[in-house]
Design a protein around this motif. Sequence first.
Motif, short mmCIF file in Angstrom:
data_model
loop_
_atom_site.label_atom_id
_atom_site.label_comp_id
_atom_site.label_asym_id
_atom_site.label_seq_id
_atom_site.Cartn_x
_atom_site.Cartn_y
_atom_site.Cartn_z
N LEU A 1 0.92 -0.92 -0.33
CA LEU A 1 -0.05 0.49 -0.45
C LEU A 1 1.00 1.40 0.02
O LEU A 1 2.00 1.48 0.91
CB LEU A 1 -0.63 -0.16 1.04
N VAL A 2 0.23 2.73 -0.49
CA VAL A 2 1.02 3.88 -0.97
C VAL A 2 0.18 4.25 0.23
O VAL A 2 -1.12 4.32 -0.13
CB VAL A 2 1.49 4.05 -1.48
N ALA A 3 0.66 5.44 0.69
CA ALA A 3 0.09 6.95 1.21
C ALA A 3 0.59 7.79 0.38
O ALA A 3 1.14 8.35 -0.18
CB ALA A 3 0.53 7.33 2.59
N GLU A 4 -0.79 8.41 -0.23
CA GLU A 4 -0.64 9.68 -1.13
C GLU A 4 -1.79 10.91 -0.95
O GLU A 4 -2.35 10.55 0.00
CB GLU A 4 -1.53 9.12 -2.37
N ILE A 5 -0.61 12.17 -0.81
CA ILE A 5 -1.46 12.42 -0.46
C ILE A 5 -1.40 14.36 -1.48
O ILE A 5 -0.26 14.16 -2.28
CB ILE A 5 -0.75 13.57 0.70
N GLU A 6 -2.25 14.46 -2.02
CA GLU A 6 -2.53 14.97 -3.26
C GLU A 6 -1.68 15.02 -4.36
O GLU A 6 -1.00 15.51 -4.86
CB GLU A 6 -2.27 16.88 -2.97
N GLY A 7 -1.65 13.90 -4.47
CA GLY A 7 -1.48 12.64 -5.93
C GLY A 7 0.08 12.81 -5.90
O GLY A 7 0.61 11.97 -6.48
N CYS A 8 1.12 13.37 -4.69
CA CYS A 8 2.20 12.49 -4.40
C CYS A 8 2.19 11.16 -3.32
O CYS A 8 1.81 11.60 -2.20
CB CYS A 8 3.08 14.06 -3.47
N VAL A 9 3.33 10.66 -3.84
CA VAL A 9 3.60 9.60 -2.70
C VAL A 9 4.34 10.08 -2.05
O VAL A 9 5.71 10.09 -2.50
CB VAL A 9 4.23 7.62 -3.32
N VAL A 10 3.73 9.55 -0.32
CA VAL A 10 4.88 9.89 0.72
C VAL A 10 4.30 9.53 1.71
O VAL A 10 5.67 9.13 2.38
CB VAL A 10 3.57 10.77 1.78
N GLY A 11 4.39 7.31 1.58
CA GLY A 11 4.27 6.07 2.80
C GLY A 11 4.58 5.12 1.29
O GLY A 11 3.22 5.24 0.83
N HIS A 12 4.74 4.07 2.24
CA HIS A 12 4.25 2.48 1.59
C HIS A 12 4.41 1.68 2.75
O HIS A 12 5.63 1.99 3.86
CB HIS A 12 5.40 2.41 0.40
N ILE A 13 3.55 0.64 2.43
CA ILE A 13 3.77 -0.38 3.78
C ILE A 13 3.72 -1.49 2.81
O ILE A 13 2.81 -1.83 1.74
CB ILE A 13 2.89 -0.27 5.03
N ALA A 14 4.52 -2.95 3.56
CA ALA A 14 4.61 -4.70 2.59
C ALA A 14 4.57 -4.86 4.02
O ALA A 14 4.78 -5.31 5.09
CB ALA A 14 6.03 -4.73 2.23
N PHE A 15 3.73 -5.99 3.24
CA PHE A 15 3.32 -7.50 3.50
C PHE A 15 3.43 -8.60 3.17
O PHE A 15 3.18 -7.96 1.88
CB PHE A 15 1.82 -7.97 3.94
N SER A 16 4.28 -9.77 3.68
CA SER A 16 4.78 -10.71 2.53
C SER A 16 4.18 -12.57 3.42
O SER A 16 5.13 -11.74 5.02
CB SER A 16 6.42 -10.54 2.20
N PRO A 17 4.26 -13.43 3.06
CA PRO A 17 4.59 -14.51 4.18
C PRO A 17 5.36 -14.84 4.72
O PRO A 17 6.06 -14.61 4.45
CB PRO A 17 3.71 -14.84 3.15
N VAL A 18 4.87 -15.88 5.79
CA VAL A 18 6.38 -15.72 5.93
C VAL A 18 6.00 -17.32 6.58
O VAL A 18 4.78 -17.96 6.90
CB VAL A 18 6.57 -15.36 8.07
N THR A 19 6.85 -18.02 7.09
CA THR A 19 7.15 -19.40 7.28
C THR A 19 7.43 -19.98 8.48
O THR A 19 8.59 -19.58 9.53
CB THR A 19 7.99 -19.85 6.09
N ILE A 20 6.56 -20.69 9.11
CA ILE A 20 6.91 -20.72 11.06
C ILE A 20 7.66 -22.06 10.74
O ILE A 20 6.42 -23.24 10.37
CB ILE A 20 6.15 -20.94 10.87
N SER A 21 8.07 -22.39 11.70
CA SER A 21 8.43 -23.85 11.97
C SER A 21 7.34 -25.04 12.21
O SER A 21 7.32 -25.87 12.32
CB SER A 21 10.00 -24.42 12.92
N ASP A 22 6.06 -24.67 12.94
CA ASP A 22 5.04 -25.49 13.32
C ASP A 22 4.34 -26.04 12.29
O ASP A 22 2.92 -26.48 12.47
CB ASP A 22 5.38 -25.37 14.53
N GLY A 23 4.79 -24.89 10.74
CA GLY A 23 3.17 -25.88 9.82
C GLY A 23 2.25 -24.97 9.71
O GLY A 23 2.06 -24.70 8.66
#
Length: 173
Positions: A55-77
């Motif tokens: 996702l991006v944060a945009e103010i008046e057409g300008c990108v001012v922020g970003h966040i990323a989420f991605s899968p993780v692997t957990i040893s218990d499955g």
Amino acid sequence: MMNIQNLLIRNEKNSDYEEISHITELAFEKLEISNHTEQFIVEALREAGVLTVSLVAEIEGCVVGHIAFSPVTISDGTVDWYGLGPVSVHPDYQRQGIGKSLIQKGLSYLESRGAKGCCLVGHPEYYRKFGFENVPGLSIEGVPPEVFFALSFDGNFPKGSVMFHEGFGADGR
């Protein structure tokens, strides 16, 4: 200075990639705990096709922020858990609630897509505000437990070792 009341949080577009990279680089530039590879991590996650939420944060057409989420692997499955990060806000717009808005919107989006939880490595005082906690029995190798956090959407926490995607090892070389 743009008015943050006009803040729009939206999915990234291809045309945002360069600006996301630039903002991410600037956001972490003066952070001593950073390896200054965050922009390369975002690119690696995108190239690997594992940038589940971007996702991006945009103010008046300008990108001012970003966040990323991605899968993780957990040893218990356990499946359907995600890693948050990096989250970046342009230095001129930090401490105005933009990062908070990105985190809240991203977590809400993840949960609505059936995710079971989210984890991250981050600043202890900051992430507790969102319900993240240090969870006994859940860890990342080499990371102090006081900076590793998890948030369960269904009340159940996995046990074991968490591994973020290999893209987190990207360093731009």
